[in-house]
Design a protein around this motif. Structure first.
Motif, PDB file in Angstrom:
ATOM      1  N   ARG A  90       0.836  -1.210   0.000  1.00 34.25           N
ATOM      2  CA  ARG A  90       0.000   0.000   0.000  1.00 34.25           C
ATOM      3  C   ARG A  90       0.867   1.255   0.000  1.00 34.25           C
ATOM      4  O   ARG A  90       0.550   2.238  -0.667  1.00 34.25           O
ATOM      5  CB  ARG A  90      -0.952  -0.003   1.191  1.00 34.25           C
ATOM      6  N   LEU A  93       2.194   1.775  -3.468  1.00 33.46           N
ATOM      7  CA  LEU A  93       1.114   2.290  -4.317  1.00 33.46           C
ATOM      8  C   LEU A  93       1.073   3.815  -4.225  1.00 33.46           C
ATOM      9  O   LEU A  93       0.995   4.514  -5.241  1.00 33.46           O
ATOM     10  CB  LEU A  93      -0.209   1.686  -3.847  1.00 33.46           C
ATOM     11  N   HIS A  94       1.184   4.314  -3.000  1.00 36.04           N
ATOM     12  CA  HIS A  94       1.134   5.759  -2.757  1.00 36.04           C
ATOM     13  C   HIS A  94       2.425   6.464  -3.197  1.00 36.04           C
ATOM     14  O   HIS A  94       2.392   7.426  -3.953  1.00 36.04           O
ATOM     15  CB  HIS A  94       0.863   6.018  -1.269  1.00 36.04           C
ATOM     16  N   ASP A  99      -0.455   1.663 -10.309  1.00 36.17           N
ATOM     17  CA  ASP A  99      -1.766   1.006 -10.245  1.00 36.17           C
ATOM     18  C   ASP A  99      -1.729  -0.298  -9.460  1.00 36.17           C
ATOM     19  O   ASP A  99      -2.728  -0.696  -8.868  1.00 36.17           O
ATOM     20  CB  ASP A  99      -2.262   0.699 -11.664  1.00 36.17           C
ATOM     21  N   ARG A 128      -5.929  -0.578  -6.018  1.00 35.17           N
ATOM     22  CA  ARG A 128      -6.843   0.265  -5.227  1.00 35.17           C
ATOM     23  C   ARG A 128      -8.001  -0.537  -4.636  1.00 35.17           C
ATOM     24  O   ARG A 128      -8.377  -0.330  -3.501  1.00 35.17           O
ATOM     25  CB  ARG A 128      -7.377   1.402  -6.082  1.00 35.17           C
ATOM     26  N   SER A 129      -8.575  -1.464  -5.390  1.00 41.03           N
ATOM     27  CA  SER A 129      -9.744  -2.204  -4.903  1.00 41.03           C
ATOM     28  C   SER A 129      -9.464  -3.690  -4.702  1.00 41.03           C
ATOM     29  O   SER A 129     -10.387  -4.459  -4.461  1.00 41.03           O
ATOM     30  CB  SER A 129     -10.897  -2.043  -5.898  1.00 41.03           C
TER      31      SER A 129
END
Length: 185
Positions: A90, A93-94, A99, A128-129
């Motif tokens: 995570r 990702l940031h 993606d 993200r999901s």
């Protein structure tokens, strides 16, 4: 498995193809693999179309300060943990603005660390999901553990990036036994 000696790793080629076809970008957060995962992707011609970057977060402080892994999580469970792998992904990702992020953490060996035997590994893939984390217990020497971890991470990332995984959450936080490169129990 090295791109320089043997040509691009086929699992890395597949991942780059899946990412390119989906218009997705990739970021890596690596602990025990120490850059091998990112290097495997970079070994594929055209990787620059999909790879945003990689963070080698070997020390706990890099996990917390660069990737944003919560200090209290590491204090509670250590660095060899499924939740830490997910938090690293995570964070990537940031930080990397990608993606899909893949993270590796564990014990390459030769001896135990943080109460975990050599070969204890966690690989997380996060979008993200979507998130997936897999715990492994890999049999082999230090190099074999790291190479098998890279192979697993590449295959998981390609699977998560494929359309049939979007919107699902899968988790296996207890290590599964894996022998050598093949990944069979």
């Amino acid at each position: 498995m090295t791109a320089v000696e043997d040509g691009p790793d086929q699992a890395a080629v597949r991942l780059v193809e899946v990412l390119r076809a989906g218009g997705l970008t990739l970021g890596c957060a690596e602990s025990l693999t120490g850059g091998l995962l990112t290097a495997a992707v970079v070994g594929v011609p055209g990787a620059s179309d999909v790879l945003r970057g990689g963070v080698v977060a070997y020390a706990p402080e890099v996990k917390t300060h660069v990737l944003g892994v919560d200090d209290s999580l590491i204090a509670r469970v250590g660095t060899v943990d499924a939740d830490v792998a997910v938090a690293m992904a995570r964070g990537a990702l940031h930080v990397l603005g990608c993606d899909l992020a893949v993270a590796t953490t564990g014990v390459a060996g030769p001896g135990p660390s943080e109460g975990h035997p050599a070969g204890t590994v966690y690989v997380a893939c996060v979008m993200r999901s979507t998130s997936e984390v897999r715990g492994l217990l890999i049999d082999g020497d230090r190099a074999e553990v790291r190479e098998s971890t890279v192979r697993t991470a590449l295959e998981m990332a390609a699977s998560v990036a494929s359309s049939d995984h979007r919107g699902t959450v899968e988790a296996s936080s207890s290590p599964d036994a894996v022998e050598g490169e093949e990944g069979t129990p």
